[in-house]
Write a protein that holds these residues in place. Structure first.
Motif, PDB file in Angstrom:
ATOM      1  N   UNK A  42     -21.416 -31.177   2.224  1.00 26.83           N
ATOM      2  CA  UNK A  42     -22.842 -31.365   2.477  1.00 26.83           C
ATOM      3  C   UNK A  42     -23.355 -32.560   1.695  1.00 26.83           C
ATOM      4  N   UNK A  43     -24.293 -33.249   2.287  1.00 30.29           N
ATOM      5  CA  UNK A  43     -24.837 -34.420   1.628  1.00 30.29           C
ATOM      6  C   UNK A  43     -26.335 -34.530   1.807  1.00 30.29           C
ATOM      7  N   UNK A  44     -26.922 -35.302   0.919  1.00 33.83           N
ATOM      8  CA  UNK A  44     -28.339 -35.681   1.022  1.00 33.83           C
ATOM      9  C   UNK A  44     -28.404 -37.205   1.121  1.00 33.83           C
ATOM     10  N   UNK A  45     -29.212 -37.680   2.048  1.00 39.91           N
ATOM     11  CA  UNK A  45     -29.486 -39.093   2.206  1.00 39.91           C
ATOM     12  C   UNK A  45     -31.005 -39.269   2.196  1.00 39.91           C
ATOM     13  N   UNK A  46     -31.442 -40.503   2.048  1.00 45.02           N
ATOM     14  CA  UNK A  46     -32.865 -40.761   2.093  1.00 45.02           C
ATOM     15  C   UNK A  46     -33.134 -42.104   2.754  1.00 45.02           C
ATOM     16  N   UNK A  47     -34.332 -42.212   3.313  1.00 46.15           N
ATOM     17  CA  UNK A  47     -34.738 -43.464   3.946  1.00 46.15           C
ATOM     18  C   UNK A  47     -36.164 -43.769   3.566  1.00 46.15           C
ATOM     19  N   UNK A  48     -36.331 -44.868   2.858  1.00 45.54           N
ATOM     20  CA  UNK A  48     -37.655 -45.351   2.479  1.00 45.54           C
ATOM     21  C   UNK A  48     -38.196 -46.231   3.606  1.00 45.54           C
ATOM     22  N   UNK A  49     -39.512 -46.428   3.640  1.00 40.45           N
ATOM     23  CA  UNK A  49     -40.103 -47.266   4.687  1.00 40.45           C
ATOM     24  C   UNK A  49     -39.475 -48.652   4.720  1.00 40.45           C
TER      25      UNK A  49
END
Length: 124
Positions: free
Chosen positions: A33-40
């Motif tokens: 399992x992973x967490x990713x993120x996307x900023x504007x």
């Protein structure tokens, strides 16, 4: 496999949030399992990952502040985020790598299933 992320919100710099990802999956306990993120206006980036044996990996930018964990009884993965900074502001996504075989992947294309994302906003 269905993933539902929750726990985002608005917090001041230095504060904490705990994200959760509830999985509907027949064999969650063997998925990575992973967490990713996307900023504007930025590309999605790796944040943290955990294997079914609870091996972990983190992006350099969050090491020492974020902790990923999993609950194989409740089919959930969590991301404890402490000492949050304005640059942590992003939409956070959980993801499942169902055929990883124990790898800790930082590459989003190796995750087959994704949750809908939860917004984290850190004010200065």
């Amino acid at each position: 496999v269905q993933l539902q992320a929750s726990g985002g919100g608005l917090v001041q710099a230095g504060g904490s949030l705990r994200l959760s990802c509830a999985a509907s999956a027949p064999r969650f306990n063997v998925y990575e399992m992973g967490w990713f993120r996307q900023a504007p206006e930025k590309e999605r980036e790796f944040v943290a990952a955990i294997t079914w044996r609870r091996g972990t990996d983190y992006a350099d930018s969050v090491k020492g502040r974020f902790t990923i964990s999993r609950d194989n009884v409740r089919d959930a993965v969590h991301l404890q985020m402490n000492n949050l900074k304005p640059e942590d502001t992003a939409v956070y996504y959980c993801a499942a790598d169902v055929d990883g075989g124990g790898r800790l992947s930082t590459i989003e294309n190796e995750y087959e299933y994704w949750g809908q994302g939860t917004q984290v906003t850190v004010s200065s």
